[in-house]
Scaffold this motif. Sequence first.
Motif, PDB file in Angstrom:
ATOM      1  N   ARG A   1      85.742 -29.967 -17.124  1.00 45.75           N
ATOM      2  CA  ARG A   1      86.578 -30.648 -18.120  1.00 45.75           C
ATOM      3  C   ARG A   1      87.124 -31.946 -17.539  1.00 45.75           C
ATOM      4  N   TYR A   2      86.157 -32.723 -16.986  1.00 47.04           N
ATOM      5  CA  TYR A   2      86.491 -34.089 -16.518  1.00 47.04           C
ATOM      6  C   TYR A   2      86.162 -35.010 -17.679  1.00 47.04           C
ATOM      7  N   MET A   3      87.164 -35.678 -18.220  1.00 40.97           N
ATOM      8  CA  MET A   3      86.990 -36.391 -19.481  1.00 40.97           C
ATOM      9  C   MET A   3      86.748 -37.886 -19.318  1.00 40.97           C
ATOM     10  N   GLN A   4      86.027 -38.273 -18.273  1.00 39.10           N
ATOM     11  CA  GLN A   4      85.620 -39.659 -18.104  1.00 39.10           C
ATOM     12  C   GLN A   4      84.089 -39.716 -18.085  1.00 39.10           C
ATOM     13  N   ILE A   5      83.517 -40.701 -18.762  1.00 43.50           N
ATOM     14  CA  ILE A   5      82.051 -40.809 -18.813  1.00 43.50           C
ATOM     15  C   ILE A   5      81.548 -41.505 -17.552  1.00 43.50           C
ATOM     16  N   LEU A   6      80.684 -40.832 -16.777  1.00 39.01           N
ATOM     17  CA  LEU A   6      80.128 -41.421 -15.556  1.00 39.01           C
ATOM     18  C   LEU A   6      79.146 -42.532 -15.939  1.00 39.01           C
ATOM     19  N   SER A   7      79.152 -43.611 -15.169  1.00 32.06           N
ATOM     20  CA  SER A   7      78.244 -44.726 -15.449  1.00 32.06           C
ATOM     21  C   SER A   7      76.792 -44.282 -15.265  1.00 32.06           C
TER      22      SER A   7
ATOM     23  N   ILE B   1      76.687 -31.069 -12.855  1.00 30.55           N
ATOM     24  CA  ILE B   1      76.671 -30.395 -14.155  1.00 30.55           C
ATOM     25  C   ILE B   1      78.019 -30.560 -14.841  1.00 30.55           C
ATOM     26  N   ASN B   2      78.004 -30.450 -16.178  1.00 33.24           N
ATOM     27  CA  ASN B   2      79.210 -30.608 -16.992  1.00 33.24           C
ATOM     28  C   ASN B   2      79.354 -29.416 -17.929  1.00 33.24           C
ATOM     29  N   ILE B   3      80.597 -29.015 -18.206  1.00 23.52           N
ATOM     30  CA  ILE B   3      80.852 -28.020 -19.237  1.00 23.52           C
ATOM     31  C   ILE B   3      81.321 -28.770 -20.472  1.00 23.52           C
ATOM     32  N   HIS B   4      80.528 -28.712 -21.551  1.00 20.38           N
ATOM     33  CA  HIS B   4      80.907 -29.365 -22.807  1.00 20.38           C
ATOM     34  C   HIS B   4      81.444 -28.304 -23.756  1.00 20.38           C
ATOM     35  N   HIS B   5      82.556 -28.599 -24.396  1.00 17.38           N
ATOM     36  CA  HIS B   5      83.248 -27.585 -25.203  1.00 17.38           C
ATOM     37  C   HIS B   5      82.734 -27.533 -26.641  1.00 17.38           C
TER      38      HIS B   5
ATOM     39  N   ALA C   1      76.875 -25.637 -20.737  1.00 17.67           N
ATOM     40  CA  ALA C   1      76.813 -26.220 -19.389  1.00 17.67           C
ATOM     41  C   ALA C   1      75.474 -26.923 -19.267  1.00 17.67           C
ATOM     42  N   HIS C   2      75.505 -28.187 -18.836  1.00 24.77           N
ATOM     43  CA  HIS C   2      74.271 -28.961 -18.784  1.00 24.77           C
ATOM     44  C   HIS C   2      74.294 -29.926 -17.609  1.00 24.77           C
ATOM     45  N   PHE C   3      73.100 -30.352 -17.174  1.00 20.52           N
ATOM     46  CA  PHE C   3      73.034 -31.379 -16.147  1.00 20.52           C
ATOM     47  C   PHE C   3      73.552 -32.684 -16.748  1.00 20.52           C
ATOM     48  N   VAL C   4      74.221 -33.493 -15.922  1.00 19.84           N
ATOM     49  CA  VAL C   4      74.761 -34.770 -16.380  1.00 19.84           C
ATOM     50  C   VAL C   4      73.704 -35.853 -16.252  1.00 19.84           C
ATOM     51  N   THR C   5      73.486 -36.580 -17.366  1.00 20.52           N
ATOM     52  CA  THR C   5      72.598 -37.747 -17.331  1.00 20.52           C
ATOM     53  C   THR C   5      73.385 -38.924 -17.887  1.00 20.52           C
ATOM     54  N   GLY C   6      72.730 -40.079 -17.924  1.00 15.94           N
ATOM     55  CA  GLY C   6      73.416 -41.268 -18.455  1.00 15.94           C
ATOM     56  C   GLY C   6      73.680 -41.155 -19.941  1.00 15.94           C
ATOM     57  N   ASP C   7      72.950 -40.286 -20.633  1.00 13.87           N
ATOM     58  CA  ASP C   7      73.157 -40.081 -22.075  1.00 13.87           C
ATOM     59  C   ASP C   7      74.178 -38.975 -22.288  1.00 13.87           C
ATOM     60  N   LEU C   8      75.333 -39.354 -22.823  1.00 13.16           N
ATOM     61  CA  LEU C   8      76.457 -38.434 -22.966  1.00 13.16           C
ATOM     62  C   LEU C   8      76.061 -37.142 -23.680  1.00 13.16           C
ATOM     63  N   ASP C   9      76.351 -35.996 -23.061  1.00  9.88           N
ATOM     64  CA  ASP C   9      76.121 -34.667 -23.650  1.00  9.88           C
ATOM     65  C   ASP C   9      74.673 -34.419 -24.023  1.00  9.88           C
ATOM     66  N   GLU C  10      73.741 -35.129 -23.378  1.00  7.08           N
ATOM     67  CA  GLU C  10      72.317 -34.987 -23.702  1.00  7.08           C
ATOM     68  C   GLU C  10      71.518 -34.352 -22.563  1.00  7.08           C
TER      69      GLU C  10
HETATM   70  N1  LIG Z   1      77.286 -39.731 -17.811  1.00  8.79           N
HETATM   71  C1  LIG Z   1      77.958 -38.675 -18.313  1.00  8.79           C
HETATM   72  N2  LIG Z   1      79.253 -38.530 -18.045  1.00  8.79           N
HETATM   73  C2  LIG Z   1      79.913 -37.465 -18.543  1.00  8.79           C
HETATM   74  C3  LIG Z   1      79.275 -36.526 -19.384  1.00  8.79           C
HETATM   75  C4  LIG Z   1      77.871 -36.685 -19.617  1.00  8.79           C
HETATM   76  O1  LIG Z   1      77.235 -35.882 -20.327  1.00  8.79           O
HETATM   77  N3  LIG Z   1      77.255 -37.774 -19.062  1.00  8.79           N
HETATM   78  N4  LIG Z   1      80.003 -35.499 -19.981  1.00  8.79           N
HETATM   79  C5  LIG Z   1      81.420 -35.748 -20.012  1.00  8.79           C
HETATM   80  C6  LIG Z   1      82.255 -34.662 -20.580  1.00  8.79           C
HETATM   81  N5  LIG Z   1      82.468 -34.828 -21.993  1.00  8.79           N
HETATM   82  C7  LIG Z   1      82.080 -33.858 -22.808  1.00  8.79           C
HETATM   83  O2  LIG Z   1      81.688 -32.788 -22.378  1.00  8.79           O
HETATM   84  C8  LIG Z   1      83.096 -36.014 -22.499  1.00  8.79           C
HETATM   85  C9  LIG Z   1      84.051 -36.616 -21.779  1.00  8.79           C
HETATM   86  C10 LIG Z   1      84.654 -37.786 -22.252  1.00  8.79           C
HETATM   87  C11 LIG Z   1      84.312 -38.325 -23.438  1.00  8.79           C
HETATM   88  C12 LIG Z   1      84.963 -39.594 -23.912  1.00  8.79           C
HETATM   89  O3  LIG Z   1      84.699 -40.084 -24.955  1.00  8.79           O
HETATM   90  N6  LIG Z   1      85.834 -40.141 -23.023  1.00  8.79           N
HETATM   91  C13 LIG Z   1      86.525 -41.366 -23.305  1.00  8.79           C
HETATM   92  C14 LIG Z   1      87.874 -41.349 -22.655  1.00  8.79           C
HETATM   93  C15 LIG Z   1      88.584 -40.087 -23.013  1.00  8.79           C
HETATM   94  C16 LIG Z   1      89.918 -39.991 -22.295  1.00  8.79           C
HETATM   95  O4  LIG Z   1      90.288 -40.867 -21.534  1.00  8.79           O
HETATM   96  O5  LIG Z   1      90.520 -38.943 -22.518  1.00  8.79           O
HETATM   97  C17 LIG Z   1      85.837 -42.507 -22.592  1.00  8.79           C
HETATM   98  O6  LIG Z   1      85.369 -42.239 -21.461  1.00  8.79           O
HETATM   99  O7  LIG Z   1      85.869 -43.595 -23.152  1.00  8.79           O
HETATM  100  C18 LIG Z   1      83.316 -37.716 -24.167  1.00  8.79           C
HETATM  101  C19 LIG Z   1      82.712 -36.535 -23.710  1.00  8.79           C
HETATM  102  C20 LIG Z   1      81.950 -36.147 -18.662  1.00  8.79           C
HETATM  103  N7  LIG Z   1      81.241 -37.326 -18.236  1.00  8.79           N
END
Ligand SMILES: Nc1nc2c(c(=O)[nH]1)N[C@@H](CN(C=O)c1ccc(C(=O)N[C@@H](CCC(=O)O)C(=O)O)cc1)CN2
Length: 280
Positions: free
Chosen positions: A167-173, A185-189, A216-225
């Motif tokens: 439950r890390y809510m930042q999108i990795l570059s 890996i990421n846990i998506h709710h 639960a899925h491997f993390v790729t550049g495509d969010l939740d994909e």
């Molecule tokens: N490259 C990836 N990074 C992350 C993934 C992924 O699949 N690929 N999963 C997320 C987790 N996640 C859902 O499971 C998720 C997290 C965050 C967001 C989002 O929109 N975040 C906003 C900021 C939100 C905030 O600050 O609370 C943003 O980053 O602009 C969507 C889905 C983890 N990283």
Amino acid sequence: MTSYVLTFSCLDRPGIVAKVTSLIAQHSGNITSAQQFNDPATGRFFMRVVFDMANVETFSASLSSIAQELSFDWRMRDVAKRKRVLILVSKFDHCLLDLLYRVRIGELRMDVVSVVSNHSRESLKLSNLHGATFHHLPITRSTKLDQELQLRNLIEETGADFVILARYMQILSDSMAQWLEGRCINIHHSFLPGFKGARPYHQAHERGVKMIGATAHFVTGDLDEGPIIAQNVEPITHRDTPAMLIAKGRAIEQRVLASAVGALIEDRVFLNGRRTVVFD
Ligand SMILES: Nc1nc2c(c(=O)[nH]1)N[C@@H](CN(C=O)c1ccc(C(=O)N[C@@H](CCC(=O)O)C(=O)O)cc1)CN2
């Protein structure tokens, strides 16, 4: 006698199992578990073998030549060697604490080398991390790349084998996701592919679904994909508010993540293109 787990995948053809299992026998090894899968869709073959062997060096050398001949990608490790895991968390700590508890009771045989959050330990009210170090790496839109550089350095310094987004809510570059390919890996709710993004329980409530889940899925550049490792669901009703869905979802997220982490650290997960092979 030491117990080893060997995993490999290659293009499928007759005789692969015979070659590998005969080699183990030739080196006085005793196979205690073997699982395989031939994927007709990709023509790839996947195998996991657990075996006891006194002297693995000569076996490993012979296996290298077979691997070259069959051009297969293989890994082997002493079963007793615990995987090193770095866990990332944002505001909600229920998945983190569940993993730490399962490590403490010996259910997950891994070493948590560090817990990292974009929030302070005080704000997370995290008391007992059972020996894991805590790192606060705040992030804003403008400091994202610097923060990710700090995170890379920490992953390297700690020698983490895997990174878990609990439950890390930042999108990795894209570059960070690429660097972590196959080891993060990421846990998506939600029950993917439904309700991607940051607020899946509100989306589920809005849509009026009768089941909620977690993935639960491997993390790729495509969010939740990313390739999916584990999923589970539970029924809900019209009486469930978004807050009740969030509450019901916690237990689903915890068990789905624990199942995926368990499979990962026991070398039971293989990437297979956009999919995975997960042996029991
Ligand atoms: N490259 C990836 N990074 C992350 C993934 C992924 O699949 N690929 N999963 C997320 C987790 N996640 C859902 O499971 C998720 C997290 C965050 C967001 C989002 O929109 N975040 C906003 C900021 C939100 C905030 O600050 O609370 C943003 O980053 O602009 C969507 C889905 C983890 N990283």
